[in-house]
Design an enzyme around this catalytic site. Structure first.
Site, PDB file in Angstrom:
ATOM      1  N   GLY A 155     -12.163 -18.038   2.058  1.00  0.00           N
ATOM      2  CA  GLY A 155     -11.196 -17.802   0.977  1.00  0.00           C
ATOM      3  C   GLY A 155     -11.809 -16.980  -0.142  1.00  0.00           C
ATOM      4  O   GLY A 155     -11.463 -17.103  -1.313  1.00  0.00           O
ATOM      5  N   GLY A 171      -9.867 -14.998  -2.947  1.00  0.00           N
ATOM      6  CA  GLY A 171      -8.929 -15.722  -3.805  1.00  0.00           C
ATOM      7  C   GLY A 171      -9.410 -15.838  -5.239  1.00  0.00           C
ATOM      8  O   GLY A 171     -10.412 -15.232  -5.630  1.00  0.00           O
ATOM      9  N   GLN A 172      -8.675 -16.641  -5.999  1.00  0.00           N
ATOM     10  CA  GLN A 172      -8.950 -16.761  -7.439  1.00  0.00           C
ATOM     11  C   GLN A 172     -10.355 -17.308  -7.699  1.00  0.00           C
ATOM     12  O   GLN A 172     -11.085 -16.786  -8.532  1.00  0.00           O
ATOM     13  CB  GLN A 172      -7.903 -17.673  -8.092  1.00  0.00           C
ATOM     14  CG  GLN A 172      -8.005 -17.713  -9.612  1.00  0.00           C
ATOM     15  CD  GLN A 172      -7.258 -18.879 -10.231  1.00  0.00           C
ATOM     16  OE1 GLN A 172      -6.803 -19.794  -9.538  1.00  0.00           O
ATOM     17  NE2 GLN A 172      -7.125 -18.861 -11.541  1.00  0.00           N
ATOM     18  N   ASP A 221     -12.533 -13.965   4.515  1.00  0.00           N
ATOM     19  CA  ASP A 221     -11.152 -14.254   4.147  1.00  0.00           C
ATOM     20  C   ASP A 221     -10.278 -13.808   5.306  1.00  0.00           C
ATOM     21  O   ASP A 221     -10.686 -12.990   6.136  1.00  0.00           O
ATOM     22  CB  ASP A 221     -10.752 -13.498   2.871  1.00  0.00           C
ATOM     23  CG  ASP A 221      -9.607 -14.151   2.117  1.00  0.00           C
ATOM     24  OD1 ASP A 221      -9.856 -14.722   1.038  1.00  0.00           O
ATOM     25  OD2 ASP A 221      -8.464 -14.105   2.621  1.00  0.00           O
ATOM     26  N   ARG A 235      -7.414 -12.368   4.707  1.00  0.00           N
ATOM     27  CA  ARG A 235      -6.644 -11.222   4.221  1.00  0.00           C
ATOM     28  C   ARG A 235      -7.408  -9.916   4.371  1.00  0.00           C
ATOM     29  O   ARG A 235      -8.630  -9.902   4.392  1.00  0.00           O
ATOM     30  CB  ARG A 235      -6.288 -11.424   2.739  1.00  0.00           C
ATOM     31  CG  ARG A 235      -5.194 -12.441   2.561  1.00  0.00           C
ATOM     32  CD  ARG A 235      -4.984 -12.777   1.124  1.00  0.00           C
ATOM     33  NE  ARG A 235      -6.058 -13.608   0.601  1.00  0.00           N
ATOM     34  CZ  ARG A 235      -6.103 -14.079  -0.635  1.00  0.00           C
ATOM     35  NH1 ARG A 235      -5.143 -13.787  -1.490  1.00  0.00           N
ATOM     36  NH2 ARG A 235      -7.106 -14.839  -1.032  1.00  0.00           N
ATOM     37  N   TYR A 241       0.715 -30.661  -0.785  1.00  0.00           N
ATOM     38  CA  TYR A 241      -0.632 -30.176  -1.129  1.00  0.00           C
ATOM     39  C   TYR A 241      -1.549 -31.348  -1.482  1.00  0.00           C
ATOM     40  O   TYR A 241      -2.678 -31.440  -0.996  1.00  0.00           O
ATOM     41  CB  TYR A 241      -0.505 -29.211  -2.316  1.00  0.00           C
ATOM     42  CG  TYR A 241      -1.803 -28.719  -2.889  1.00  0.00           C
ATOM     43  CD1 TYR A 241      -2.618 -27.866  -2.172  1.00  0.00           C
ATOM     44  CD2 TYR A 241      -2.199 -29.093  -4.175  1.00  0.00           C
ATOM     45  CE1 TYR A 241      -3.801 -27.400  -2.716  1.00  0.00           C
ATOM     46  CE2 TYR A 241      -3.372 -28.625  -4.724  1.00  0.00           C
ATOM     47  CZ  TYR A 241      -4.177 -27.781  -3.997  1.00  0.00           C
ATOM     48  OH  TYR A 241      -5.348 -27.320  -4.537  1.00  0.00           O
ATOM     49  N   LYS A 295      -5.082 -32.797   0.296  1.00  0.00           N
ATOM     50  CA  LYS A 295      -6.359 -32.936  -0.419  1.00  0.00           C
ATOM     51  C   LYS A 295      -6.901 -34.361  -0.301  1.00  0.00           C
ATOM     52  O   LYS A 295      -8.111 -34.562  -0.202  1.00  0.00           O
ATOM     53  CB  LYS A 295      -6.199 -32.519  -1.882  1.00  0.00           C
ATOM     54  CG  LYS A 295      -6.024 -31.010  -2.057  1.00  0.00           C
ATOM     55  CD  LYS A 295      -7.286 -30.268  -1.634  1.00  0.00           C
ATOM     56  CE  LYS A 295      -7.173 -28.769  -1.752  1.00  0.00           C
ATOM     57  NZ  LYS A 295      -8.370 -28.075  -1.258  1.00  0.00           N
TER      58      LYS A 295
HETATM   59  N1  SER Z   1      -3.945 -25.461  -9.343  1.00  0.00           N
HETATM   60  C1  SER Z   1      -3.425 -26.140  -8.180  1.00  0.00           C
HETATM   61  C2  SER Z   1      -1.985 -25.928  -8.033  1.00  0.00           C
HETATM   62  O1  SER Z   1      -1.348 -25.753  -9.044  1.00  0.00           O
HETATM   63  C3  SER Z   1      -3.723 -27.611  -8.266  1.00  0.00           C
HETATM   64  O2  SER Z   1      -4.967 -27.849  -7.710  1.00  0.00           O
HETATM   65  O3  SER Z   1      -1.494 -25.966  -6.961  1.00  0.00           O
END
Ligand code: SER
Length: 320
Positions: free
Chosen positions: A13, A16-17, A39, A41, A146, A150
């Protein structure tokens, strides 16, 4: 066949950010050639791709992952590839394949090749039944797809540590605020988007209510936390090693808009909550990070003013 761990670092990744800045920090510290970015992408002009070793790689392709580990002589993986909350809610099966399946790929490779692993968790592990100031040990009953991926990730990681001795570590990141690479698909993205909109348009339509308070962190603090957790002696880390709470700054969307307005003349912000309001409401307001402080000396440096100054200066300089 067990292959001894190599001496290079793989980041998944990496475009990514977080990856963009983690790769930069790791290459500055360990040397460009030591850090292999990867990545799924194709962004051939991305600085991470141009500046050093890069492999196109999907974390759900376990054979390809194994090949890269061996060919690149990898000993440590920073596994950042994941879908964030808003994207995951729209694609639950894909989120499970990437967030859980991808982690299994990494953990299995770690077991076979004796890799050390960093795999991030999130404030999204908490659900509505957690206290608003979330303790390290709390019920983990998230309502988002999500968040559930996690929680499963933290538990899988602990199993690999207990059963196979895989040295795995993770942090429950707050919403991360940065300017070098775009945030994408998260609920906390409003705290990034507001800066770009303020400087470009002088106005932002914020997708959560003004009174929405969430734990946030400036990226420099997040990168420092990540690297210092991986530097900590293994014996100082206990039963929370797969998901440490780390606190940065906790503020409401209105407080953020006011702080931006104090720096961008005539900035205005309207609050127009959408479906992401529900995800934000299910997460805590702030985080208790006492254990991370005790076990590996964590302490955030950026407050809201320092964060706003860094974001505005950073965006202005990078657009010159
Ligand atoms: N920053 C993430 C989100 O907003 C949370 O871990 O999905």
């Amino acid at each position: 066949m067990v292959v001894a761990a190599g001496n290079r670092i793989l980041v998944t990744g990496a475009l990514g950010q977080i990856g963009t800045e983690l790769v930069e920090a790791l290459r500055a510290r360990f040397g460009t050639d030591t850090v292999v970015a990867s990545d799924v992408r194709d962004l051939p002009n991305h600085p991470v791709v141009i500046d050093g070793p890069y492999r196109h790689l999907s974390v759900i392709d376990a054979d390809a992952f194994d090949t890269v580990i061996v060919e690149e002589n990898i000993g440590l993986v920073y596994h950042l590839a994941a879908l964030l909350s808003a994207t995951a809610e729209k694609n639950p099966e894909l989120a499970e394949r990437i967030n859980i399946g991808g982690l299994v790929t990494v953990l299995e490779a770690a077991r076979k090749h004796h890799l050390r692993v960093y795999a991030p968790s999130s404030i999204a592990v908490f659900g509505p039944d957690s206290p608003n100031h979330a303790p390290q040990v709390a019920p983990l009953n998230p309502t988002t797809v999500y968040g559930r991926t996690k929680v499963t990730g933290e538990r899988l990681a602990m199993n690999y540590w207990r059963q196979y001795g895989v040295d795995i570590r993770g942090i429950r990141y707050p919403g991360l605020i940065s300017y070098k690479a775009p945030a994408g698909g998260g609920t906390t993205d409003y705290a990034v988007d507001i800066f770009h909109a303020a400087l470009k348009d002088g106005h932002y339509d914020c997708f959560v209510r003004a009174d929405t308070r969430l734990p946030m962190m400036y990226m420099d603090d997040a990168i420092r936390a990540t690297i210092s957790l991986m530097d900590a002696p293994a014996e100082s880390l206990g039963e929370s090693r797969a998901g440490y709470n780390v606190a940065g700054i906790s503020f409401t969307a209105a407080e953020l808009a006011d702080a931006v307005a104090a720096r961008v003349p005539d900035f205005t912000c309207d609050f127009k909550p959408d479906v992401r309001q529900g995800y934000a409401d299910s997460w805590p307001d702030s985080i208790d990070d006492e254990l991370a402080r005790q076990e590996w000396g964590w302490r955030a440096e950026y407050d809201l003013d320092a964060l706003c100054d860094a974001m505005i200066t950073g965006i202005q300089l990078s657009s010159i």
